[in-house]
Design a protein around this motif. Sequence first.
Motif, mmCIF file in Angstrom:
data_model
loop_
_atom_site.group_PDB
_atom_site.id
_atom_site.type_symbol
_atom_site.label_atom_id
_atom_site.label_comp_id
_atom_site.label_asym_id
_atom_site.label_seq_id
_atom_site.Cartn_x
_atom_site.Cartn_y
_atom_site.Cartn_z
ATOM 1 N N SER A 27 43.776 44.525 41.778
ATOM 2 C CA SER A 27 43.833 45.816 42.472
ATOM 3 C C SER A 27 43.197 46.873 41.581
ATOM 4 N N GLU A 29 40.522 50.822 41.798
ATOM 5 C CA GLU A 29 39.907 51.866 42.612
ATOM 6 C C GLU A 29 38.464 51.546 42.977
ATOM 7 N N ASN A 30 37.771 50.760 42.124
ATOM 8 C CA ASN A 30 36.378 50.404 42.413
ATOM 9 C C ASN A 30 36.030 49.083 41.741
ATOM 10 N N ASP A 33 36.088 49.024 37.804
ATOM 11 C CA ASP A 33 37.453 48.952 37.266
ATOM 12 C C ASP A 33 38.054 47.561 37.465
#
Length: 63
Positions: A27, A29-30, A33
């Motif tokens: 998991s 944000e992008n 990452d």
Amino acid sequence: MIKEDKKAERVFQIEIVETLSNLVEVSAENEQDALLKAQAMYRNEEVILYPDDFIDTKFNIFR
């Protein structure tokens, strides 16, 4: 005298590359990452590749 045709043997360098693969869900944000998290997990041995993860072997010759 009997002449034998013998070829001189040479030394070759052969690289053996085994490929292991495993999908890990992360998991983030992008994508960047997510990649960084997966790399950290691998370095911290939270993700370990085993012989069951084997997918290929290649042999490369160097001259």
